[in-house]
Design a protein around this motif. Structure first.
Motif, PDB file in Angstrom:
ATOM      1  N   GLN A  50       0.833  -1.195   0.000  1.00 32.31           N
ATOM      2  CA  GLN A  50       0.000   0.000   0.000  1.00 32.31           C
ATOM      3  C   GLN A  50       0.875   1.255   0.000  1.00 32.31           C
ATOM      4  OE1 GLN A  50      -2.388  -0.279   3.542  1.00 32.31           O
ATOM      5  NE2 GLN A  50      -0.633  -0.731   4.845  1.00 32.31           N
ATOM      6  N   PRO A  51       0.397   2.320  -0.620  1.00 36.66           N
ATOM      7  CA  PRO A  51       1.172   3.565  -0.629  1.00 36.66           C
ATOM      8  C   PRO A  51       1.107   4.258   0.714  1.00 36.66           C
ATOM      9  CG  PRO A  51      -0.918   3.870  -1.772  1.00 36.66           C
ATOM     10  CD  PRO A  51      -0.848   2.420  -1.399  1.00 36.66           C
ATOM     11  N   GLN A  52       2.196   4.962   1.036  1.00 31.46           N
ATOM     12  CA  GLN A  52       2.276   5.798   2.236  1.00 31.46           C
ATOM     13  C   GLN A  52       2.768   7.168   1.778  1.00 31.46           C
ATOM     14  OE1 GLN A  52       1.407   4.876   5.288  1.00 31.46           O
ATOM     15  NE2 GLN A  52       1.111   2.694   4.940  1.00 31.46           N
ATOM     16  N   GLY A  53       1.844   7.980   1.264  1.00 34.74           N
ATOM     17  CA  GLY A  53       2.244   9.247   0.671  1.00 34.74           C
ATOM     18  C   GLY A  53       3.048   8.979  -0.595  1.00 34.74           C
ATOM     19  N   LYS A  54       4.284   9.481  -0.645  1.00 30.37           N
ATOM     20  CA  LYS A  54       5.160   9.226  -1.782  1.00 30.37           C
ATOM     21  C   LYS A  54       5.980   7.955  -1.606  1.00 30.37           C
ATOM     22  CE  LYS A  54       5.632  14.096  -3.108  1.00 30.37           C
ATOM     23  NZ  LYS A  54       6.581  15.215  -3.381  1.00 30.37           N
ATOM     24  N   GLN A  55       5.764   7.291  -0.490  1.00 28.55           N
ATOM     25  CA  GLN A  55       6.478   6.046  -0.212  1.00 28.55           C
ATOM     26  C   GLN A  55       5.499   4.870  -0.276  1.00 28.55           C
ATOM     27  OE1 GLN A  55       7.999   7.063   3.665  1.00 28.55           O
ATOM     28  NE2 GLN A  55       9.618   8.400   2.844  1.00 28.55           N
ATOM     29  N   TRP A  56       6.046   3.661  -0.040  1.00 34.15           N
ATOM     30  CA  TRP A  56       5.242   2.449  -0.071  1.00 34.15           C
ATOM     31  C   TRP A  56       5.579   1.600   1.151  1.00 34.15           C
ATOM     32  CZ3 TRP A  56       1.727   1.009  -3.955  1.00 34.15           C
ATOM     33  CH2 TRP A  56       1.692   1.852  -5.067  1.00 34.15           C
ATOM     34  N   GLN A  57       4.639   0.735   1.518  1.00 33.94           N
ATOM     35  CA  GLN A  57       4.918  -0.236   2.570  1.00 33.94           C
ATOM     36  C   GLN A  57       4.407  -1.598   2.139  1.00 33.94           C
ATOM     37  OE1 GLN A  57       4.797   0.848   6.698  1.00 33.94           O
ATOM     38  NE2 GLN A  57       3.694  -1.019   7.245  1.00 33.94           N
ATOM     39  N   VAL A  58       5.254  -2.618   2.324  1.00 35.25           N
ATOM     40  CA  VAL A  58       4.867  -3.998   2.049  1.00 35.25           C
ATOM     41  C   VAL A  58       4.923  -4.767   3.362  1.00 35.25           C
ATOM     42  CG1 VAL A  58       7.256  -4.596   1.378  1.00 35.25           C
ATOM     43  CG2 VAL A  58       5.342  -6.053   0.651  1.00 35.25           C
ATOM     44  N   ASP A  59       3.885  -5.567   3.618  1.00 38.50           N
ATOM     45  CA  ASP A  59       3.766  -6.318   4.866  1.00 38.50           C
ATOM     46  C   ASP A  59       3.497  -7.789   4.548  1.00 38.50           C
ATOM     47  OD1 ASP A  59       3.215  -3.961   7.026  1.00 38.50           O
ATOM     48  OD2 ASP A  59       2.142  -3.550   5.164  1.00 38.50           O
ATOM     49  N   LEU A  60       3.995  -8.654   5.403  1.00 35.99           N
ATOM     50  CA  LEU A  60       3.673 -10.076   5.352  1.00 35.99           C
ATOM     51  C   LEU A  60       3.429 -10.558   6.770  1.00 35.99           C
ATOM     52  CD1 LEU A  60       3.418 -12.826   3.935  1.00 35.99           C
ATOM     53  CD2 LEU A  60       5.894 -13.112   4.255  1.00 35.99           C
ATOM     54  N   GLY A  61       2.256 -11.143   6.998  1.00 38.73           N
ATOM     55  CA  GLY A  61       1.939 -11.728   8.298  1.00 38.73           C
ATOM     56  C   GLY A  61       1.537 -13.177   8.123  1.00 38.73           C
ATOM     57  N   ILE A  62       2.161 -14.075   8.887  1.00 37.04           N
ATOM     58  CA  ILE A  62       1.845 -15.501   8.843  1.00 37.04           C
ATOM     59  C   ILE A  62       1.410 -15.921  10.239  1.00 37.04           C
ATOM     60  CG2 ILE A  62       2.663 -17.814   8.257  1.00 37.04           C
ATOM     61  CD1 ILE A  62       4.890 -16.530   6.630  1.00 37.04           C
ATOM     62  N   ARG A  63       0.268 -16.610  10.328  1.00 35.79           N
ATOM     63  CA  ARG A  63      -0.254 -17.036  11.622  1.00 35.79           C
ATOM     64  C   ARG A  63      -0.568 -18.527  11.571  1.00 35.79           C
ATOM     65  NH1 ARG A  63      -2.051 -11.991  10.629  1.00 35.79           N
ATOM     66  NH2 ARG A  63      -1.787 -10.434  12.280  1.00 35.79           N
ATOM     67  N   GLY A  64       0.064 -19.268  12.468  1.00 41.41           N
ATOM     68  CA  GLY A  64      -0.179 -20.700  12.533  1.00 41.41           C
ATOM     69  C   GLY A  64      -1.423 -21.037  13.324  1.00 41.41           C
ATOM     70  N   ASN A  65      -2.073 -22.113  12.927  1.00 38.37           N
ATOM     71  CA  ASN A  65      -3.217 -22.616  13.676  1.00 38.37           C
ATOM     72  C   ASN A  65      -2.760 -23.254  14.985  1.00 38.37           C
ATOM     73  OD1 ASN A  65      -4.910 -21.887  11.553  1.00 38.37           O
ATOM     74  ND2 ASN A  65      -4.728 -23.888  10.566  1.00 38.37           N
ATOM     75  N   ARG A  66      -3.730 -23.596  15.821  1.00 39.71           N
ATOM     76  CA  ARG A  66      -3.410 -24.292  17.070  1.00 39.71           C
ATOM     77  C   ARG A  66      -2.646 -25.576  16.738  1.00 39.71           C
ATOM     78  NH1 ARG A  66      -8.232 -25.359  21.173  1.00 39.71           N
ATOM     79  NH2 ARG A  66      -8.153 -23.066  21.102  1.00 39.71           N
ATOM     80  N   GLY A  67      -1.612 -25.823  17.476  1.00 42.40           N
ATOM     81  CA  GLY A  67      -0.762 -26.972  17.206  1.00 42.40           C
ATOM     82  C   GLY A  67       0.498 -26.589  16.452  1.00 42.40           C
ATOM     83  N   PHE A  68       0.476 -25.397  15.804  1.00 39.48           N
ATOM     84  CA  PHE A  68       1.639 -24.914  15.070  1.00 39.48           C
ATOM     85  C   PHE A  68       2.149 -23.591  15.661  1.00 39.48           C
ATOM     86  CE2 PHE A  68      -0.628 -27.633  12.163  1.00 39.48           C
ATOM     87  CZ  PHE A  68       0.379 -28.355  11.548  1.00 39.48           C
ATOM     88  N   ALA A  69       1.621 -23.205  16.811  1.00 36.96           N
ATOM     89  CA  ALA A  69       1.937 -21.888  17.373  1.00 36.96           C
ATOM     90  C   ALA A  69       3.392 -21.756  17.779  1.00 36.96           C
ATOM     91  CB  ALA A  69       1.040 -21.595  18.580  1.00 36.96           C
ATOM     92  N   GLY A  70       4.086 -22.859  18.003  1.00 33.57           N
ATOM     93  CA  GLY A  70       5.465 -22.777  18.440  1.00 33.57           C
ATOM     94  C   GLY A  70       6.482 -22.723  17.327  1.00 33.57           C
ATOM     95  N   ILE A  71       6.033 -22.683  16.075  1.00 35.13           N
ATOM     96  CA  ILE A  71       6.938 -22.694  14.934  1.00 35.13           C
ATOM     97  C   ILE A  71       7.192 -21.260  14.492  1.00 35.13           C
ATOM     98  CG2 ILE A  71       7.267 -23.501  12.571  1.00 35.13           C
ATOM     99  CD1 ILE A  71       5.342 -25.802  13.246  1.00 35.13           C
ATOM    100  N   LEU A  72       8.447 -20.819  14.560  1.00 35.70           N
ATOM    101  CA  LEU A  72       8.781 -19.426  14.254  1.00 35.70           C
ATOM    102  C   LEU A  72       8.342 -19.029  12.862  1.00 35.70           C
ATOM    103  CD1 LEU A  72      12.330 -19.049  15.836  1.00 35.70           C
ATOM    104  CD2 LEU A  72      10.262 -17.856  16.525  1.00 35.70           C
ATOM    105  N   GLY A  73       8.562 -19.892  11.886  1.00 36.84           N
ATOM    106  CA  GLY A  73       8.235 -19.537  10.510  1.00 36.84           C
ATOM    107  C   GLY A  73       6.752 -19.389  10.249  1.00 36.84           C
ATOM    108  N   LEU A  74       5.926 -19.882  11.182  1.00 40.62           N
ATOM    109  CA  LEU A  74       4.479 -19.788  11.014  1.00 40.62           C
ATOM    110  C   LEU A  74       3.852 -18.768  11.952  1.00 40.62           C
ATOM    111  CD1 LEU A  74       3.456 -23.492  10.411  1.00 40.62           C
ATOM    112  CD2 LEU A  74       3.365 -21.597   8.788  1.00 40.62           C
ATOM    113  N   ASN A  75       4.650 -17.994  12.622  1.00 33.40           N
ATOM    114  CA  ASN A  75       4.155 -16.892  13.438  1.00 33.40           C
ATOM    115  C   ASN A  75       5.102 -15.726  13.254  1.00 33.40           C
ATOM    116  OD1 ASN A  75       1.764 -17.873  15.313  1.00 33.40           O
ATOM    117  ND2 ASN A  75       3.220 -19.556  15.119  1.00 33.40           N
TER     118      ASN A  75
END
Length: 241
Positions: A50-75
């Motif tokens: 999404q744009p932020q004025g003349k700049q841009w921001q890119v975001d990535l969020g990953i959320r693990g389901n119950r049972g995978f909450a302890g995995i860094l790559g999935l949270n």
């Protein structure tokens, strides 16, 4: 990793790769992914540009389901604020938050100072990785390299990027396939070009790029020859400017 079963027969929609080159201009989007881990459906992910004025921001969020909450790559929560300079994506600020348990968070924040050509990180990282990093034109964060692959991928292209993120500096080399392949995600098949990192050793990264789609169709991280985190596109839409 996963087998998606439907109770009803549906027509297969194929999104083809046209001969016209993709536009290089950034376009806002919000994309939703299914997240798989070692062959099991494990959570969801959202990527946003999404744009932020003349700049841009890119975001990535990953959320693990119950049972995978302890995995860094999935949270994981990542974002990069950037601008476009001389046709390149130039990072300005970056942050990464990893969660492995309710009371275990690791957060790292970085500032890219292009006036003095130096980047610094603070937070939960080693003293060595808090040392200032001398910047070079074209340096990018991990999320910006994903966007650059989307921009640059053409059949047989050899792509080179300098990764500067979290106090680390690495050279990333990618190789695009000679032609697109069909990649099925849910009930849609995309004609997508496979772009693979060639110098990651035992850690592989593969990105599938479909013409006309502003976000990767699939992002697969493999470790020691086995699938690890696998993001597969569910849907995407343009974000309001």
């Amino acid at each position: 990793m996963r087998a998606l079963l439907s109770l009803f027969a549906t027509a297969l929609l194929i999104v083809a790769w046209p001969s016209v080159a993709r536009a290089a201009e950034l376009e806002p989007f919000v994309a939703t992914y299914d997240a798989w881990y070692q062959g099991k459906q494990a959570g969801t992910a959202t990527m946003r540009l999404q744009p932020q004025g003349k700049q841009w921001q890119v975001d990535l969020g990953i959320r693990g389901n119950r049972g995978f909450a302890g995995i860094l790559g999935l949270n994981l929560e990542q974002d990069t604020l950037f601008d476009v300079a001389d046709g390149g994506y130039r990072p300005l600020r970056q942050s990464t938050t990893r969660k492995a348990a309710v009371f275990f968070n690791r957060k790292v924040e970085g500032i890219y100072d292009w006036t003095n050509n130096v980047a610094r990180w603070t937070g939960d990282l080693s003293k060595r990785r808090r040392e200032p990093v001398q910047l070079q034109p074209g340096d990018m964060s991990a999320l910006l390299i994903n966007l650059a692959v989307m921009r640059d991928a053409t059949p047989n292209a050899a792509l080179q990027y300098r990764f500067v993120d979290g106090g680390r500096v690495r050279q990333y080399a990618y190789q695009a396939a000679s032609e697109p392949e069909l990649v099925q995600v849910g009930e849609i098949s995309y004609s997508a070009l496979r772009v693979s990192r060639t110098n990651g050793g035992n850690d592989e990264m593969i990105i599938w790029v479909a013409d006309g789609v502003p976000t990767p169709v699939r992002i697969l991280q493999r470790e020691d020859g086995e699938d690890a985190v696998d993001l597969r596109l569910v849907e995407y839409q343009g974000a309001p400017q």
